[in-house]
Design a protein around this motif. Structure first.
Motif, PDB file in Angstrom:
ATOM      1  N   ARG A  38      71.098  -8.226 -56.350  1.00 30.40           N
ATOM      2  CA  ARG A  38      70.974  -6.871 -55.828  1.00 30.40           C
ATOM      3  C   ARG A  38      69.887  -6.144 -56.600  1.00 30.40           C
ATOM      4  N   TYR A  39      69.324  -5.134 -55.958  1.00 25.37           N
ATOM      5  CA  TYR A  39      68.447  -4.219 -56.674  1.00 25.37           C
ATOM      6  C   TYR A  39      69.295  -3.331 -57.582  1.00 25.37           C
ATOM      7  N   GLN A  40      68.717  -2.885 -58.680  1.00 28.47           N
ATOM      8  CA  GLN A  40      69.398  -1.897 -59.502  1.00 28.47           C
ATOM      9  C   GLN A  40      69.747  -0.700 -58.607  1.00 28.47           C
ATOM     10  N   PRO A  41      70.952  -0.143 -58.751  1.00 26.82           N
ATOM     11  CA  PRO A  41      71.442   0.842 -57.782  1.00 26.82           C
ATOM     12  C   PRO A  41      70.546   2.057 -57.580  1.00 26.82           C
ATOM     13  N   SER A  60      79.626 -15.731 -55.332  1.00 23.99           N
ATOM     14  CA  SER A  60      78.735 -15.195 -56.363  1.00 23.99           C
ATOM     15  C   SER A  60      78.607 -13.689 -56.250  1.00 23.99           C
ATOM     16  N   LEU A  61      78.592 -13.185 -55.021  1.00 19.89           N
ATOM     17  CA  LEU A  61      78.444 -11.748 -54.809  1.00 19.89           C
ATOM     18  C   LEU A  61      79.590 -10.972 -55.448  1.00 19.89           C
ATOM     19  N   LYS A  62      80.760 -11.597 -55.560  1.00 16.21           N
ATOM     20  CA  LYS A  62      81.889 -10.923 -56.186  1.00 16.21           C
ATOM     21  C   LYS A  62      81.628 -10.635 -57.655  1.00 16.21           C
ATOM     22  N   GLY A  63      80.669 -11.355 -58.242  1.00 13.94           N
ATOM     23  CA  GLY A  63      80.295 -11.070 -59.623  1.00 13.94           C
ATOM     24  C   GLY A  63      79.470  -9.806 -59.774  1.00 13.94           C
ATOM     25  N   LEU A  64      78.993  -9.270 -58.655  1.00 15.17           N
ATOM     26  CA  LEU A  64      78.209  -8.038 -58.674  1.00 15.17           C
ATOM     27  C   LEU A  64      78.952  -6.841 -58.093  1.00 15.17           C
ATOM     28  N   ILE A  65      79.996  -7.111 -57.299  1.00 17.06           N
ATOM     29  CA  ILE A  65      80.707  -6.047 -56.595  1.00 17.06           C
ATOM     30  C   ILE A  65      82.194  -6.114 -56.951  1.00 17.06           C
ATOM     31  N   PRO A  66      82.775  -5.056 -57.499  1.00 13.94           N
ATOM     32  CA  PRO A  66      84.201  -5.069 -57.802  1.00 13.94           C
ATOM     33  C   PRO A  66      85.033  -4.932 -56.532  1.00 13.94           C
ATOM     34  N   VAL A  67      86.318  -5.264 -56.621  1.00  9.07           N
ATOM     35  CA  VAL A  67      87.230  -5.060 -55.489  1.00  9.07           C
ATOM     36  C   VAL A  67      87.202  -3.581 -55.099  1.00  9.07           C
ATOM     37  N   GLY A  68      87.042  -3.316 -53.820  1.00 11.07           N
ATOM     38  CA  GLY A  68      86.923  -1.954 -53.327  1.00 11.07           C
ATOM     39  C   GLY A  68      85.492  -1.466 -53.236  1.00 11.07           C
ATOM     40  N   GLY A  69      84.556  -2.223 -53.833  1.00 10.89           N
ATOM     41  CA  GLY A  69      83.153  -1.840 -53.800  1.00 10.89           C
ATOM     42  C   GLY A  69      82.470  -2.289 -52.525  1.00 10.89           C
ATOM     43  N   SER A  70      81.309  -1.720 -52.262  1.00 16.46           N
ATOM     44  CA  SER A  70      80.577  -1.989 -51.031  1.00 16.46           C
ATOM     45  C   SER A  70      79.209  -2.586 -51.323  1.00 16.46           C
ATOM     46  N   THR A  71      78.682  -3.273 -50.325  1.00 18.13           N
ATOM     47  CA  THR A  71      77.373  -3.900 -50.432  1.00 18.13           C
ATOM     48  C   THR A  71      76.640  -3.786 -49.102  1.00 18.13           C
TER      49      THR A  71
END
Length: 235
Positions: A38-41, A60-71
């Motif tokens: 991901r790009y820095q937010p 792998s994406l779960k390593g960047l997005i917590p549960v409840g988070g969006s992408t």
């Protein structure tokens, strides 16, 4: 739509422009976890997968997005994946430059960090797509100002897969539309891209038929349809 999608030699990178940007020219803006990035937010909300059909990439994406988070992922397909649900999906199109008459505009000014408050205000009023506090760092952004000095139109560079640069954030103040300002800026931004030996491309919503007609009229051609999909992690 007036043309069928084009098949252009060497354009396969455009099927996954976010990943090839973050793995290449924009690596300095990237946060990477396995097959996800991901790009820095504060730069961009765009996320990318090395292979959207791979369960491993979604894990792998779960390593960047917590549960409840969006992408937000372009071109991943609006399909629920294990542990994810689709929040929204916007049908879009991807167009590439095949005959654009690119050239500098003597009235266009280079925009930078000091201009960000004005840029964010213009974006808020015109809704060209995501634009964050540091999006201006992704490439060249040009603007046009009125007699009072107010920013009335802009366009710039976003995703940057090898050999290609996306023209993005094309917007004009509603009170100044119909004067060809967007076309002037697209031609000027494209001139800089061409000087690097790269080819411009861009995206817009499939329902934005006015913009699509303009882009085709000035030398872009439809390459493919593309989805802009948001997902929420549920487990």
């Amino acid at each position: 739509m007036t043309r069928s999608p084009a098949v252009l030699s060497g354009d396969a990178l455009l099927d996954n422009p976010g990943w090839h940007s973050l793995a290449g020219a924009h690596a300095r803006f990237a946060e990477v976890h396995g097959g996800a990035a991901r790009y820095q937010p504060d730069v961009s909300p765009i996320h990318a997968l090395s292979d959207a059909s791979s369960p491993e990439s979604w894990e792998s994406l779960k390593g960047l997005i917590p549960v409840g988070g969006s992408t937000f992922i372009p071109a991943a397909g609006a399909v629920p994946r294990p542990g994810w649900e689709v929040e929204f999906s916007i049908p879009g199109v991807q167009l590439v430059d095949v005959a654009l008459a690119a050239g500098p505009d003597p009235s266009a000014v280079r925009l930078g960090a000091a201009d960000v408050p004005e840029m964010l205000d213009l974006v808020a009023r015109t809704k060209p797509g995501p634009f964050e506090n540091r999006t201006v760092e992704l490439g060249t952004y040009l603007g046009l100002r009125d007699e009072s000095g107010a920013l009335i139109a802009m366009a710039g560079e976003r995703m940057h897969p090898p050999g290609w640069t996306e023209i993005s954030a094309v917007c004009t103040d509603p009170g100044h539309r119909g004067k060809g300002l967007a076309t002037r800026l697209i031609r000027a931004v494209a001139a800089g891209i061409r000087e690097r030996g790269e080819t411009p491309f861009l995206h817009t919503g499939a329902s934005n038929t006015t913009a699509i007609r303009l882009y085709e009229a000035i030398g872009f051609t439809l390459r493919r349809t593309i989805d802009f999909t948001g997902y929420r992690r549920v487990s």
